[in-house]
Scaffold this motif. Structure first.
Motif, PDB file in Angstrom:
ATOM      1  N   ASN A   1      42.078 -56.998  86.288  1.00  0.00           N
ATOM      2  CA  ASN A   1      42.408 -55.615  86.635  1.00  0.00           C
ATOM      3  C   ASN A   1      42.136 -55.307  88.111  1.00  0.00           C
ATOM      4  OD1 ASN A   1      39.588 -55.499  86.566  1.00  0.00           O
ATOM      5  ND2 ASN A   1      39.590 -53.367  85.864  1.00  0.00           N
ATOM      6  N   LYS A   2      41.689 -56.340  88.871  1.00  0.00           N
ATOM      7  CA  LYS A   2      41.457 -56.114  90.297  1.00  0.00           C
ATOM      8  C   LYS A   2      41.618 -57.412  91.062  1.00  0.00           C
ATOM      9  CE  LYS A   2      39.224 -52.538  91.188  1.00  0.00           C
ATOM     10  NZ  LYS A   2      38.163 -51.524  91.157  1.00  0.00           N
ATOM     11  N   ILE A   3      42.262 -57.325  92.219  1.00  0.00           N
ATOM     12  CA  ILE A   3      42.394 -58.464  93.128  1.00  0.00           C
ATOM     13  C   ILE A   3      41.423 -58.229  94.279  1.00  0.00           C
ATOM     14  CG2 ILE A   3      43.983 -59.843  94.536  1.00  0.00           C
ATOM     15  CD1 ILE A   3      44.798 -59.577  91.561  1.00  0.00           C
ATOM     16  N   LEU A   4      40.658 -59.275  94.607  1.00  0.00           N
ATOM     17  CA  LEU A   4      39.686 -59.181  95.690  1.00  0.00           C
ATOM     18  C   LEU A   4      39.965 -60.275  96.705  1.00  0.00           C
ATOM     19  CD1 LEU A   4      37.024 -57.914  96.785  1.00  0.00           C
ATOM     20  CD2 LEU A   4      35.779 -59.498  95.295  1.00  0.00           C
ATOM     21  N   THR A   5      39.874 -59.939  97.973  1.00  0.00           N
ATOM     22  CA  THR A   5      40.029 -60.929  99.034  1.00  0.00           C
ATOM     23  C   THR A   5      39.081 -60.573 100.172  1.00  0.00           C
ATOM     24  OG1 THR A   5      41.619 -62.189 100.355  1.00  0.00           O
ATOM     25  CG2 THR A   5      41.936 -59.788 100.275  1.00  0.00           C
ATOM     26  N   ILE A   6      39.206 -61.316 101.244  1.00  0.00           N
ATOM     27  CA  ILE A   6      38.362 -61.095 102.415  1.00  0.00           C
ATOM     28  C   ILE A   6      39.294 -61.030 103.622  1.00  0.00           C
ATOM     29  CG2 ILE A   6      37.909 -63.556 102.785  1.00  0.00           C
ATOM     30  CD1 ILE A   6      34.951 -62.748 103.272  1.00  0.00           C
ATOM     31  N   GLU A   7      39.022 -60.122 104.558  1.00  0.00           N
ATOM     32  CA  GLU A   7      39.954 -60.021 105.679  1.00  0.00           C
ATOM     33  C   GLU A   7      39.858 -61.258 106.572  1.00  0.00           C
ATOM     34  OE1 GLU A   7      39.109 -56.489 107.980  1.00  0.00           O
ATOM     35  OE2 GLU A   7      37.150 -57.185 108.571  1.00  0.00           O
ATOM     36  N   ALA A   8      40.930 -61.667 107.253  1.00  0.00           N
ATOM     37  CA  ALA A   8      42.193 -60.959 107.285  1.00  0.00           C
ATOM     38  C   ALA A   8      43.295 -61.739 106.571  1.00  0.00           C
ATOM     39  CB  ALA A   8      42.609 -60.725 108.734  1.00  0.00           C
ATOM     40  N   SER A   9      43.209 -63.072 106.578  1.00  0.00           N
ATOM     41  CA  SER A   9      44.348 -63.865 106.107  1.00  0.00           C
ATOM     42  C   SER A   9      44.573 -63.814 104.602  1.00  0.00           C
ATOM     43  CB  SER A   9      44.201 -65.317 106.549  1.00  0.00           C
ATOM     44  OG  SER A   9      44.171 -65.395 107.953  1.00  0.00           O
ATOM     45  N   GLY A  10      43.593 -63.350 103.856  1.00  0.00           N
ATOM     46  CA  GLY A  10      43.787 -63.226 102.414  1.00  0.00           C
ATOM     47  C   GLY A  10      44.516 -61.965 102.001  1.00  0.00           C
TER      48      GLY A  10
ATOM     49  N   ASP B   1      49.955 -71.173 110.843  1.00  0.00           N
ATOM     50  CA  ASP B   1      50.148 -69.806 111.338  1.00  0.00           C
ATOM     51  C   ASP B   1      51.607 -69.430 111.495  1.00  0.00           C
ATOM     52  OD1 ASP B   1      50.452 -71.560 113.443  1.00  0.00           O
ATOM     53  OD2 ASP B   1      49.352 -70.344 114.896  1.00  0.00           O
ATOM     54  N   GLY B   2      52.529 -70.382 111.403  1.00  0.00           N
ATOM     55  CA  GLY B   2      53.952 -70.071 111.514  1.00  0.00           C
ATOM     56  C   GLY B   2      54.568 -69.550 110.231  1.00  0.00           C
ATOM     57  N   PHE B   3      53.821 -69.683 109.087  1.00  0.00           N
ATOM     58  CA  PHE B   3      54.412 -69.220 107.829  1.00  0.00           C
ATOM     59  C   PHE B   3      53.403 -68.594 106.857  1.00  0.00           C
ATOM     60  CE2 PHE B   3      53.543 -73.732 107.683  1.00  0.00           C
ATOM     61  CZ  PHE B   3      52.971 -73.979 106.440  1.00  0.00           C
ATOM     62  N   ILE B   4      52.083 -68.712 107.132  1.00  0.00           N
ATOM     63  CA  ILE B   4      51.103 -68.123 106.208  1.00  0.00           C
ATOM     64  C   ILE B   4      50.184 -67.109 106.879  1.00  0.00           C
ATOM     65  CG2 ILE B   4      48.998 -68.608 104.855  1.00  0.00           C
ATOM     66  CD1 ILE B   4      50.376 -70.968 103.662  1.00  0.00           C
ATOM     67  N   ASN B   5      49.502 -67.480 107.980  1.00  0.00           N
ATOM     68  CA  ASN B   5      48.445 -66.565 108.407  1.00  0.00           C
ATOM     69  C   ASN B   5      48.558 -65.973 109.808  1.00  0.00           C
ATOM     70  OD1 ASN B   5      47.607 -68.868 109.693  1.00  0.00           O
ATOM     71  ND2 ASN B   5      45.892 -69.249 108.332  1.00  0.00           N
ATOM     72  N   GLN B   6      49.736 -65.995 110.382  1.00  0.00           N
ATOM     73  CA  GLN B   6      49.996 -65.094 111.504  1.00  0.00           C
ATOM     74  C   GLN B   6      51.412 -64.579 111.343  1.00  0.00           C
ATOM     75  OE1 GLN B   6      49.156 -66.290 115.547  1.00  0.00           O
ATOM     76  NE2 GLN B   6      49.305 -64.180 116.199  1.00  0.00           N
TER      77      GLN B   6
ATOM     78  N   ASP C   1      42.527 -66.236  98.504  1.00  0.00           N
ATOM     79  CA  ASP C   1      42.390 -66.430  99.951  1.00  0.00           C
ATOM     80  C   ASP C   1      43.386 -67.497 100.389  1.00  0.00           C
ATOM     81  OD1 ASP C   1      41.410 -65.882 102.459  1.00  0.00           O
ATOM     82  OD2 ASP C   1      39.396 -66.642 102.090  1.00  0.00           O
ATOM     83  N   ASP C   2      43.603 -67.571 101.707  1.00  0.00           N
ATOM     84  CA  ASP C   2      44.569 -68.557 102.195  1.00  0.00           C
ATOM     85  C   ASP C   2      44.004 -69.974 102.130  1.00  0.00           C
ATOM     86  OD1 ASP C   2      42.767 -67.990 104.276  1.00  0.00           O
ATOM     87  OD2 ASP C   2      44.266 -68.221 105.852  1.00  0.00           O
ATOM     88  N   PHE C   3      42.736 -70.151 102.538  1.00  0.00           N
ATOM     89  CA  PHE C   3      42.144 -71.489 102.596  1.00  0.00           C
ATOM     90  C   PHE C   3      40.847 -71.569 101.809  1.00  0.00           C
ATOM     91  CE2 PHE C   3      44.823 -72.420 106.279  1.00  0.00           C
ATOM     92  CZ  PHE C   3      45.018 -73.796 106.163  1.00  0.00           C
ATOM     93  N   LEU C   4      40.605 -72.729 101.204  1.00  0.00           N
ATOM     94  CA  LEU C   4      39.293 -73.091 100.667  1.00  0.00           C
ATOM     95  C   LEU C   4      38.861 -74.358 101.397  1.00  0.00           C
ATOM     96  CD1 LEU C   4      36.897 -73.092  98.710  1.00  0.00           C
ATOM     97  CD2 LEU C   4      38.365 -74.239  97.030  1.00  0.00           C
ATOM     98  N   ALA C   5      37.757 -74.283 102.126  1.00  0.00           N
ATOM     99  CA  ALA C   5      37.230 -75.448 102.850  1.00  0.00           C
ATOM    100  C   ALA C   5      35.821 -75.728 102.333  1.00  0.00           C
ATOM    101  CB  ALA C   5      37.261 -75.213 104.356  1.00  0.00           C
TER     102      ALA C   5
END
Length: 196
Positions: A59-68, A30-35, A130-134
Motif C-alpha cells: 500500500n506504499k512505495i518508498l524510495t530515497i532521493e534522487a534516482s529512485g 545516466d543516458g537512460f535511467i538516472n539523469q 531504487d535504481d542501484f543495489l551495491a
C-alpha cells in the motif's frame, strides 16, 4: 549463496548498448535511467516489478532521493499506491521526523536520511525501490526507518544490482524478498558482464 534470478532482457540489452563503465567499479546509466530517463523503458521495468510482487499486498512505495524517485512514481501509478521518498538533507520544515545514518559508497561519506512519520504508518506494507543495489547501505537505512515506525517491509526492488558487491547477499540473508532486473557480475577491465 545461490539466488534465483530472471534478467529483464530490455534492461540488459540497454545496459550493454548504452551503459558505460568507469574505473573503480562504476557503471554509468545516466543516458537512460538516472539523469536522462527513457520513459518507455521505465514503464516496462515498472510493469515487470509489479509482476514480480503480484502476490504481495503493497500500500506504499518508498524510495530515497534522487534516482529512485522516477521508478517509484511509475510503480506507484501502476500499484495505485502513494510514493514516499526519504530525503538526504534534513529540511527545516519537516515535522515528526524519523532519521537514520547512511554511508554513500559513491560519495564516500555518511549522511542523514529522514522521512516524516506522517507518511509512514505502522500498518503500511512497503515496497522499497531504487535504481542501484551495491553495498546496500541505502537499503539498510530504509530498513531502519521501517523498523522504527513498525511497518512491514514487503520487499525491495532494484533496477540494477552489482552482484560483485555485498548488498544483495546481505539483504537476502535477512530474508527480504529482493528483485533485481539486471545483476552485474563484473565490471573488471571496464567490461560489463551481466548475469543471465
Amino acid at each position: 549463496m545461490e539466488i534465483q534470478h530472471t534478467p529483464f532482457k530490455p534492461l540488459v540489452d540497454r545496459i550493454l548498448k548504452d551503459g558505460k563503465c568507469l574505473e573503480g567499479g562504476i557503471l554509468k546509466v545516466d543516458g537512460f535511467i538516472n539523469q536522462q530517463i527513457d520513459p518507455n523503458l521505465l514503464k516496462d521495468m515498472s510493469i515487470e516489478i509489479v509482476k514480480r510482487f503480484a502476490n504481495y499486498k503493497i500500500n506504499k512505495i518508498l524510495t530515497i532521493e534522487a534516482s529512485g524517485i522516477a521508478p517509484a512514481i511509475m510503480l506507484g501509478f501502476f500499484l495505485n499506491a502513494p510514493v514516499v521518498f526519504a530525503k538526504k538533507k534534513v529540511p527545516s520544515t519537516m515535522e515528526n521526523m524519523l532519521t537514520t545514518e547512511v554511508f554513500s559508497f559513491t560519495k564516500q561519506k555518511s549522511y542523514s536520511v529522514c522521512v516524516s512519520k506522517d507518511f509512514l504508518q505502522k500498518d503500511d506494507k512497503i515496497l522499497f525501490v531504487d535504481d542501484f543495489l551495491a553495498n546496500g547501505n541505502a537499503a539498510k537505512g530504509i530498513i531502519d526507518l521501517v523498523k522504527i515506525v513498525g511497518a512491514e517491509l514487503v520487499g525491495m526492488a532494484f533496477l540494477i544490482e552489482k552482484g560483485f558487491q555485498a548488498g544483495g547477499n546481505y539483504l537476502r540473508e535477512q530474508n527480504i524478498k529482493v528483485e533485481s532486473l539486471a545483476i552485474i557480475d563484473s565490471l573488471d577491465n571496464c567490461e560489463i558482464k551481466i548475469r543471465q
